[in-house]
Design a protein around this motif. Structure first.
Motif, short mmCIF file in Angstrom:
data_model
loop_
_atom_site.label_atom_id
_atom_site.label_comp_id
_atom_site.label_asym_id
_atom_site.label_seq_id
_atom_site.Cartn_x
_atom_site.Cartn_y
_atom_site.Cartn_z
N PRO A 232 0.82 -1.22 0.00
CA PRO A 232 0.00 0.00 0.00
C PRO A 232 0.85 1.27 0.00
O PRO A 232 0.50 2.26 -0.66
CB PRO A 232 -0.82 -0.09 1.28
CG PRO A 232 -0.78 -1.50 1.69
CD PRO A 232 0.50 -2.06 1.16
N GLY A 233 1.97 1.25 0.72
CA GLY A 233 2.85 2.42 0.72
C GLY A 233 3.43 2.69 -0.65
O GLY A 233 3.50 3.84 -1.11
N ALA B 203 2.11 1.76 -3.50
CA ALA B 203 1.01 2.20 -4.38
C ALA B 203 0.71 3.68 -4.17
O ALA B 203 0.54 4.44 -5.13
CB ALA B 203 -0.24 1.36 -4.11
N TRP B 204 0.66 4.11 -2.92
CA TRP B 204 0.36 5.52 -2.64
C TRP B 204 1.50 6.42 -3.12
O TRP B 204 1.26 7.44 -3.75
CB TRP B 204 0.11 5.72 -1.15
CG TRP B 204 -0.13 7.16 -0.82
CD1 TRP B 204 0.69 7.97 -0.12
CD2 TRP B 204 -1.25 7.96 -1.21
NE1 TRP B 204 0.15 9.23 -0.04
CE2 TRP B 204 -1.04 9.24 -0.70
CE3 TRP B 204 -2.40 7.70 -1.94
CZ2 TRP B 204 -1.95 10.28 -0.89
CZ3 TRP B 204 -3.30 8.74 -2.13
CH2 TRP B 204 -3.07 10.00 -1.62
N ASP B 205 2.74 6.05 -2.81
CA ASP B 205 3.87 6.87 -3.24
C ASP B 205 3.97 6.94 -4.76
O ASP B 205 4.30 7.98 -5.32
CB ASP B 205 5.17 6.33 -2.65
CG ASP B 205 5.25 6.52 -1.15
OD1 ASP B 205 4.47 7.34 -0.61
OD2 ASP B 205 6.09 5.86 -0.51
N SER B 206 3.66 5.84 -5.43
CA SER B 206 3.67 5.84 -6.90
C SER B 206 2.58 6.74 -7.45
O SER B 206 2.79 7.47 -8.43
CB SER B 206 3.48 4.42 -7.44
OG SER B 206 4.53 3.61 -7.00
N THR B 207 1.42 6.72 -6.82
CA THR B 207 0.32 7.58 -7.25
C THR B 207 0.70 9.04 -7.11
O THR B 207 0.51 9.85 -8.02
CB THR B 207 -0.95 7.29 -6.44
OG1 THR B 207 -1.29 5.92 -6.61
CG2 THR B 207 -2.10 8.17 -6.86
N ILE B 208 1.27 9.40 -5.97
CA ILE B 208 1.67 10.78 -5.72
C ILE B 208 2.76 11.21 -6.70
O ILE B 208 2.73 12.32 -7.24
CB ILE B 208 2.15 10.95 -4.27
CG1 ILE B 208 1.01 10.72 -3.29
CG2 ILE B 208 2.78 12.31 -4.04
CD1 ILE B 208 -0.10 11.73 -3.39
N SER B 209 3.75 10.36 -6.93
CA SER B 209 4.87 10.76 -7.78
C SER B 209 4.49 10.84 -9.25
O SER B 209 5.10 11.59 -10.00
CB SER B 209 6.04 9.80 -7.59
OG SER B 209 5.69 8.51 -8.03
N ASP C 234 -3.59 18.12 -6.18
CA ASP C 234 -4.21 18.05 -4.86
C ASP C 234 -4.50 19.41 -4.25
O ASP C 234 -4.84 19.52 -3.09
CB ASP C 234 -3.32 17.25 -3.91
CG ASP C 234 -1.98 17.91 -3.68
OD1 ASP C 234 -1.60 18.77 -4.50
OD2 ASP C 234 -1.32 17.58 -2.70
N TRP D 160 -7.64 19.90 -2.09
CA TRP D 160 -7.80 19.10 -0.88
C TRP D 160 -7.35 19.83 0.37
O TRP D 160 -7.80 19.52 1.45
CB TRP D 160 -6.97 17.83 -0.98
CG TRP D 160 -7.47 16.86 -2.00
CD1 TRP D 160 -8.48 17.05 -2.90
CD2 TRP D 160 -6.97 15.57 -2.23
NE1 TRP D 160 -8.63 15.94 -3.68
CE2 TRP D 160 -7.70 15.02 -3.29
CE3 TRP D 160 -5.96 14.82 -1.68
CZ2 TRP D 160 -7.46 13.74 -3.78
CZ3 TRP D 160 -5.73 13.56 -2.17
CH2 TRP D 160 -6.48 13.04 -3.20
#
Length: 113
Positions: free
Chosen positions: A85-86, A88-94, A101, A104
């Motif tokens: 999950p980490g 996946a999230w870091d890849s999404t952000i990068s 964002d 938000w």
């Protein structure tokens, strides 16, 4: 104790080297750092993070049991549960476009003004 000390000193060392490199003239900049250097720095930062060391040595073993199979496989599975999950999230952000964002953030804490 040693891990905590080194883990506490390493971010300070990174800060000092960052400040020193920022003082150099722009012409002296060599461009992007090599991938190996970035990877080495990231791995070192993660391994010396006292919170993660404490988590993996004190909290994670409570979820393992010799009756449920090889311990190395249980630790690998639990580590992957944290890693996937980490990543996946870091890849999404990068990979997201810059500024995606902005809506938000609450108005009081927006870093751009």
């Amino acid at each position: 104790m040693v891990v905590e000390l080194v883990g506490g000193l390493y971010p300070g060392w990174l800060a000092v080297t960052t400040i020193r490199s920022a003082r150099k003239a722009p012409a002296a900049a060599t461009g992007k750092p090599a991938r190996r250097q970035v990877l080495r720095r990231a791995v070192l930062t993660s391994l010396l993070n006292p919170k993660m060391v404490l988590f993996f040595t004190a909290f994670l073993p409570r979820f393992t049991s010799p009756e449920h199979g090889p311990l190395w496989l249980q630790f690998l599975t639990l580590g992957m549960i944290l890693l996937v999950p980490g990543l996946a999230w870091d890849s999404t952000i990068s990979c997201a476009p810059a500024g995606w964002d902005r809506g938000w953030w609450p108005v009081a804490v927006r870093p751009w003004r």
